[in-house]
Scaffold this motif. Structure first.
Motif: not given
Length: 703
Positions: A319-327, A455-457, A479-493
């Motif tokens: 998701v990106s901020e919908n602005r006309s400038d570069l920031n 994309p969707f505003n 809202i730009e797009e969905e991506i596939t992100d590999p992750r590990l599910l971790v919890s504190l003992l």
């Protein structure tokens, strides 16, 4: 047998790590200095180290130049962040088997890790016949019943054929030509083959970088041969931290893995190494040796015990901020985000963009903010303020220039009051259309990705109260797009209430595996984290996920009559004559020319185009008060356009063709001479002052 560090890296299989090495011939730096800037610069003879991995630290590029006498090679060091784009040249050396390919090149989950190869003979694998030279895309590695395969894809006529090729399949495979451009860091991560040279060509140096920070590659047309310098990650016997050893140190080592107990060393591994393990190995108990430097995972500190429950691929949304400038700010939002969104109007520069966005169940309602005038009668023109309901894309047949062709158009309904007019708009129409929103519903992020085309505003209408929701303060989001992100599910003992999804590609942690729990450990739902990402990472994630989209169709060019030497510009140069009396003979060339131009004046002036066979006639004679007839005759021709191709006179002169550049020079000379003649006329009244003789290709003009 003793090997240098570089030879050890070339010979070792990364899957066989860790390996125990003994320093056979050590190196010392200033005697007492053992470690400098986190890199091991001194290794004592006889010391034992355990190598747990290695990576490319920098690149040496060799450029070959040749002159008349000899050929010489120069080298330069390139940092991994070098601001340039490179084209990867295909390796001319063949691969003897599929296993040879997988051992040499990185094969990953994104499209940069999908190399393409071709076989020099016809082969049949997994019930699929592959022709000679057909492209085979290697997507991922897999193991079935103890036999290793590579999941491949063959594209034929726009359709994909999936198959599995065993790693032991032998043949002669060649790397296919790659038409994409890559950064040096991408080449290092995905395109550097092991034990082979990678030859690239620099195609563009990116602007905006700091001056004098990076080396300048002078020969942009030459090929660069890349030689990687590795950094070895190792563990000492009495240290818990990981040491980094440059591969170009003058050190000889011996592999003594068979004679030492690997478990006597600390065994730190990265989260990416953990992700490569089979799913059957989970859950795992581990100790954090080096924690992450990100504030989001500040609870995962060094020394804490964690449980790694499983590995999986999740689908966060960019998701990106919908602005006309570069920031602009960019975020990764998980599907567990509990906030709600309302739709915001989208803008579509062309009809083609509307076609990409009109795949959802409801029809687009747009307003045009820019006019478009259509030439073909089958298409409708667009005026500012016109409203349209976008229906569907279809093809219609157009007849033009004696040929029939199919044109892809968008069928729309123009709203005029209560009347709906059926029209067709070509894909290239630039209308700057703005969407009209009638939907007042509030959507979850997963509902938007499922029901609408991205994309969707949107705008956050209900914030997520379980987190510090930074998205709610932003006025508009895209809202730009969905991506596939590999992750590990971790919890504190010790605190099972805190559970995290660690992104493997963006978190640097070193952990030591302790043991595997006997039973499955329950865990709560992972914490919802809205991750703000940098602009570089934003473009990198989008580049890894999708290939480049095809550009919209161009508008058709208007047909123009071809210009050939036979239809080039002709300059009509009459025979030089003295001034004539007021009345010219009826059959003189001057009289014929004047009558001809009068008859064609309306047509020629209407065209107003100084190309092809027309030239402008201007008055170059200045007349005194004593004789006005010639000046009057020329004034009647001034400003007209002469179609000299269609003027035929019975004249003895042979007129030559003059190109446009010579015409410009001729007009300039006439103008300068005319200005000079005006000065002479002031000095000497009563005489006719005209242009001097001008010679062009042997022809002459004289008053």
């Amino acid at each position: 047998m003793a090997l240098s560090l570089e030879n050890f890296i070339d010979s070792v299989d990364p899957t066989s790590l860790p390996r125990i090495l003994q320093i056979q011939s050590g190196i010392y730096f200033q005697g007492s200095v053992y470690e400098m800037h986190g890199t091991e610069c001194c290794l004592a003879t006889g010391e034992i180290i355990k190598v747990i991995g290695f990576k490319i630290a920098k690149i040496i590029a060799e450029i070959s130049n040749s002159d008349k006498d000899n050929t010489f090679t120069r080298s330069m060091e390139l940092p991994l962040e070098y601001p340039g784009l490179f084209k990867v040249l295909a390796d001319p050396c063949p691969y003897s088997s599929v296993k040879n390919i997988t051992e040499s090149l990185q094969i990953g989950h994104n499209r940069l890790g999908h190399p393409r190869f071709r076989s020099n003979i016809d082969i049949q694998v997994d019930g699929v016949f592959i022709k000679e030279g057909e492209h085979i895309v290697l997507n991922s590695l897999n193991e079935v019943a103890g036999e290793q395969y590579v999941n491949c894809e063959v594209v034929r006529e726009g359709k994909s054929k999936i198959l599995k090729i065993p790693l032991l399949h032998k043949g002669i495979f060649y790397e296919c030509e790659d038409d994409q451009f890559y950064t040096l860091k991408e080449i290092v991560e995905w395109k550097i083959p092991k034990n082979r040279k990678r030859v690239v060509k620099l195609v563009k140096t990116l602007t905006g970088c700091e001056p004098n920070r990076y080396p300048v590659i002078d020969d942009l047309n030459g090929d660069l041969s890349l030689m990687p310098i590795y950094e070895i990650h190792a563990v000492m016997k009495f240290r818990k931290d990981i040491v980094h050893i440059p591969s170009n140190l003058d050190v000889e080592v011996v592999d003594v893995t068979e004679f030492y107990d690997i478990n006597s060393f600390v065994q730190p591994v990265s989260v990416s190494d953990i992700f490569k393990r089979p799913s059957e190995d989970f859950p795992l108990l581990a100790e954090i040796i080096e924690g992450s430097d990100q504030n989001t995972y500040s609870s995962l500190k060094a020394g804490r015990l964690i449980i790694i429950h499983k590995k999986h691929f999740c689908n966060p949304v960019i998701v990106s901020e919908n602005r006309s400038d570069l920031n602009k700010r960019h975020f990764l939002i998980p599907k567990s985000y509990k906030g709600r969104f309302k739709r915001r109007p989208r803008e579509f520069p062309t009809v083609y963009d509307m076609e990409l966005a009109s795949k959802n169940k409801d029809h687009l309602h747009v307003i045009a903010t820019k006019e478009f005038l259509s030439d073909p009668a089958e298409f409708s023109s667009v005026l500012v303020g016109d409203q349209f309901l976008v229906k569907q894309c279809q093809s219609i047949e157009l007849t033009g220039e004696g040929e029939k062709r199919l044109v892809k158009v968008m069928a729309c309904e123009r709203i005029v009051g209560k009347i709906y007019e059926q029209i067709f708009l070509p894909m290239y129409v630039e209308g700057s259309f703005v969407e009209v929103i009638h939907d007042k519903k509030q959507y979850h992020i997963s509902e938007i990705c499922k029901q609408f085309s991205l994309p969707f505003n949107v705008k956050v209408s209900v914030r997520d109260l379980s987190i510090n929701d930074t998205l709610a303060i932003l006025p508009a989001l895209r809202i730009e797009e969905e991506i596939t992100d590999p992750r590990l599910l971790v919890s504190l003992l010790n605190d099972p209430s805190e559970c995290y999804e660690l992104p493997v590609q963006r978190v640097n942690m070193s952990i030591q595996l302790l043991q595997r729990p006997a039973t499955e450990v329950p865990h709560p739902a992972p914490k919802t984290i809205v991750e703000e990402i940098s602009e570089d990472l934003y473009y990198m994630l989008r580049r890894y996920e999708n290939a480049t989209l095809h550009p919209p169709p161009r508008p058709p060019k208007k047909p123009q009559s071809p210009v050939t030497p036979a239809t080039s510009l002709k300059l009509l140069l009459p025979e030089p004559k003295k001034p004539e009396p007021p009345k010219s003979p009826k059959n003189s060339p001057s009289e014929l020319l004047r009558n001809k131009l009068k008859s064609q004046r309306n047509v020629l002036v209407a065209t107003g185009r100084p190309e092809d066979n027309v030239v402008y006639v201007t008055n170059t004679l200045q007349e005194t008060s004593g004789s006005e007839a010639p000046a009057a005759e020329m004034n009647s021709l001034e400003g007209l356009v002469v179609d000299v191709e269609n003027l035929n006179f019975d004249d003895k002169h042979d007129y030559e063709y003059i190109d446009e550049d010579k015409m410009k020079g001729l007009r300039k000379q006439i103008h300068d001479n005319e200005h000079l003649n005006k000065k002479n006329w002031k000095k000497k009244k009563g005489t006719i002052t005209s242009s001097c003789i001008i010679s062009v290709n042997g022809c002459a003009v004289k008053q």
